[in-house]
Design a protein around this motif. Structure first.
Motif, short mmCIF file in Angstrom:
data_model
loop_
_atom_site.label_atom_id
_atom_site.label_comp_id
_atom_site.label_asym_id
_atom_site.label_seq_id
_atom_site.Cartn_x
_atom_site.Cartn_y
_atom_site.Cartn_z
N GLN A 9 17.82 -0.94 16.22
CA GLN A 9 16.58 -0.56 16.22
C GLN A 9 15.61 -1.65 15.92
OE1 GLN A 9 16.49 2.18 12.96
NE2 GLN A 9 14.28 2.98 13.61
N ARG A 10 14.44 -1.36 16.58
CA ARG A 10 13.16 -2.39 16.32
C ARG A 10 12.16 -1.56 15.80
NH1 ARG A 10 14.34 -7.21 19.40
NH2 ARG A 10 16.25 -6.96 20.68
N ILE A 11 11.52 -2.39 14.95
CA ILE A 11 10.63 -1.83 13.85
C ILE A 11 9.21 -2.66 13.87
CG2 ILE A 11 10.07 -0.91 11.60
CD1 ILE A 11 13.00 -0.81 10.99
N ASN A 12 8.21 -2.07 13.94
CA ASN A 12 6.76 -2.47 14.06
C ASN A 12 6.48 -2.73 12.47
OD1 ASN A 12 6.23 -3.33 16.68
ND2 ASN A 12 5.58 -1.30 17.02
N LEU A 13 5.96 -3.78 11.91
CA LEU A 13 5.95 -4.01 10.49
C LEU A 13 4.50 -3.40 10.35
CD1 LEU A 13 7.59 -7.50 9.64
CD2 LEU A 13 8.29 -5.03 9.31
N GLU A 14 4.46 -2.01 10.18
CA GLU A 14 3.13 -1.45 9.87
C GLU A 14 3.40 -0.30 8.77
OE1 GLU A 14 1.46 0.46 13.42
OE2 GLU A 14 0.88 -1.54 14.23
N LYS A 15 2.41 -0.12 7.97
CA LYS A 15 2.45 0.78 6.90
C LYS A 15 1.79 2.31 7.36
CE LYS A 15 0.15 -2.00 4.03
NZ LYS A 15 -0.44 -2.43 2.73
N ASN A 16 1.83 3.19 6.73
CA ASN A 16 1.57 4.38 7.25
C ASN A 16 0.09 4.57 7.59
OD1 ASN A 16 4.13 5.54 6.82
ND2 ASN A 16 3.56 6.37 4.56
N ASN A 17 -0.71 3.70 6.94
CA ASN A 17 -2.38 3.83 7.03
C ASN A 17 -2.65 2.78 8.37
OD1 ASN A 17 -2.10 1.08 5.95
ND2 ASN A 17 -3.07 1.57 4.11
N GLY A 18 -1.55 2.19 8.83
CA GLY A 18 -1.82 1.49 10.03
C GLY A 18 -2.00 -0.03 9.89
N SER A 19 -2.06 -0.51 8.60
CA SER A 19 -2.20 -2.09 8.29
C SER A 19 -1.00 -2.65 8.42
CB SER A 19 -2.82 -2.10 6.97
OG SER A 19 -1.94 -1.48 5.91
N LYS A 20 -0.80 -3.94 8.58
CA LYS A 20 0.32 -4.77 8.73
C LYS A 20 0.91 -4.91 7.40
CE LYS A 20 -0.32 -5.28 13.02
NZ LYS A 20 0.79 -4.45 14.01
N LEU A 21 2.22 -4.78 7.36
CA LEU A 21 3.14 -5.09 6.21
C LEU A 21 3.44 -6.49 6.00
CD1 LEU A 21 4.78 -3.52 3.74
CD2 LEU A 21 6.90 -3.75 5.31
N THR A 22 2.92 -7.55 5.10
CA THR A 22 3.12 -8.67 5.10
C THR A 22 3.74 -9.22 4.00
OG1 THR A 22 0.84 -8.82 4.13
CG2 THR A 22 1.03 -9.17 6.67
N ASN A 23 3.52 -8.33 2.85
CA ASN A 23 4.26 -8.75 1.71
C ASN A 23 5.32 -7.67 1.29
OD1 ASN A 23 1.45 -10.15 1.33
ND2 ASN A 23 2.74 -11.04 -0.20
N PHE A 24 6.57 -7.79 1.34
CA PHE A 24 7.60 -7.05 0.82
C PHE A 24 8.62 -7.52 0.32
CE2 PHE A 24 7.65 -8.18 5.25
CZ PHE A 24 9.03 -8.52 5.71
N CYS A 25 9.89 -6.93 -0.04
CA CYS A 25 11.11 -7.40 -0.65
C CYS A 25 12.16 -6.84 0.28
CB CYS A 25 11.05 -6.57 -2.19
SG CYS A 25 9.98 -7.35 -3.23
N VAL A 26 13.27 -7.66 0.30
CA VAL A 26 14.54 -7.05 0.89
C VAL A 26 15.57 -7.20 -0.20
CG1 VAL A 26 16.37 -7.76 2.48
CG2 VAL A 26 13.80 -8.05 2.89
N GLY A 27 15.92 -5.99 -0.66
CA GLY A 27 16.85 -6.03 -1.80
C GLY A 27 18.24 -5.31 -1.29
#
Length: 220
Positions: A9-27
């Motif tokens: 699966q390929r995912i665009n890093l976008e939030k629900n409001n359409g802005s880019k997800l640039t700061n996040f955690c992988v846990g």
């Protein structure tokens, strides 16, 4: 709503409001293996030592940087020509919370045992691909662990704001004999970061085998 990751699966890093997800955690969250006597008498647990790691490659497919446990011995790493472990990428865009050697001892507390925080705005421009993967440092395989999951979420290690995607990796017959999992990769396309779920499990005996496998078979 969180995406349940599926292989390929390929995912665009976008939030629900359409802005880019640039700061996040992988846990990664996992549990110790319950042991004990009949009817729960003498109940105890067996520690499970999973290691969440990541490695970075440049556009030429060369290993550029890495994050994995500093507890790996230099003699072991030297046998494979690998550098010492560390918890920060050289550009300080990625940070590891530290090595958890035991797993949850009293059931699932819902908190991640190891976390890599990511700031895509700070990633070195020479980095083209970032792979996240998991290794079991013990003798058991993933199918013997009561629960283990990897997730990407917006927030901090102390507070989850919104889970973006998650991937269950344990207590499944298809993971019998498997001790390493290549979760997925972040990659640049046309100046933007995207995420591709890989979800391939292997019976690698150590982290260096997994790094070699990624370099030979997954970098493009």
């Amino acid at each position: 709503m969180a995406i349940r990751l599926e292989k390929g699966q390929r995912i665009n890093l976008e939030k629900n409001n359409g802005s880019k997800l640039t700061n996040f955690c992988v846990g990664c969250n996992w549990g110790a293996i319950p042991t004990g006597g009949l009817f729960g008498l003498g109940k105890s647990t067996k520690d499970v030592d999973l290691d969440l790691s990541c490695i970075m490659f440049d556009s030429n497919g060369q290993l550029f940087d890495h994050i994995y446990s500093p507890l790996y011995r230099i003699e072991f790493l030297n046998r494979y020509g690998m550098p010492l472990g560390k918890v920060d990428s050289n550009d300080l865009a990625l940070h590891h919370s530290g090595d958890d050697l035991k797993g949850d001892q009293s059931g699932n507390d819902g908190l991640d045992n190891e976390i890599i925080t990511v700031d895509l705005n700070r990633v070195n421009p020479n980095v083209d691909q970032i792979f996240f993967f998991l290794n079991n440092c013990g003798r058991e395989d993933f199918s013997q662990i009561p629960y283990a999951s990897i997730r990407m979420y917006e927030g901090t290690p102390q507070k989850v704001k919104e889970v973006f995607a998650s991937y269950d990796v344990a207590a499944n017959p298809r993971f019998k004999g498997m001790t390493a999992l290549i979760m997925g990769k972040l990659y640049r396309r046309n100046g933007e970061w995207k995420f591709s779920a890989i979800g391939d499990a292997y019976p690698d005996t150590n982290i260096c085998e997994t790094i070699k496998r990624i370099a030979q078979n997954y970098v493009n």
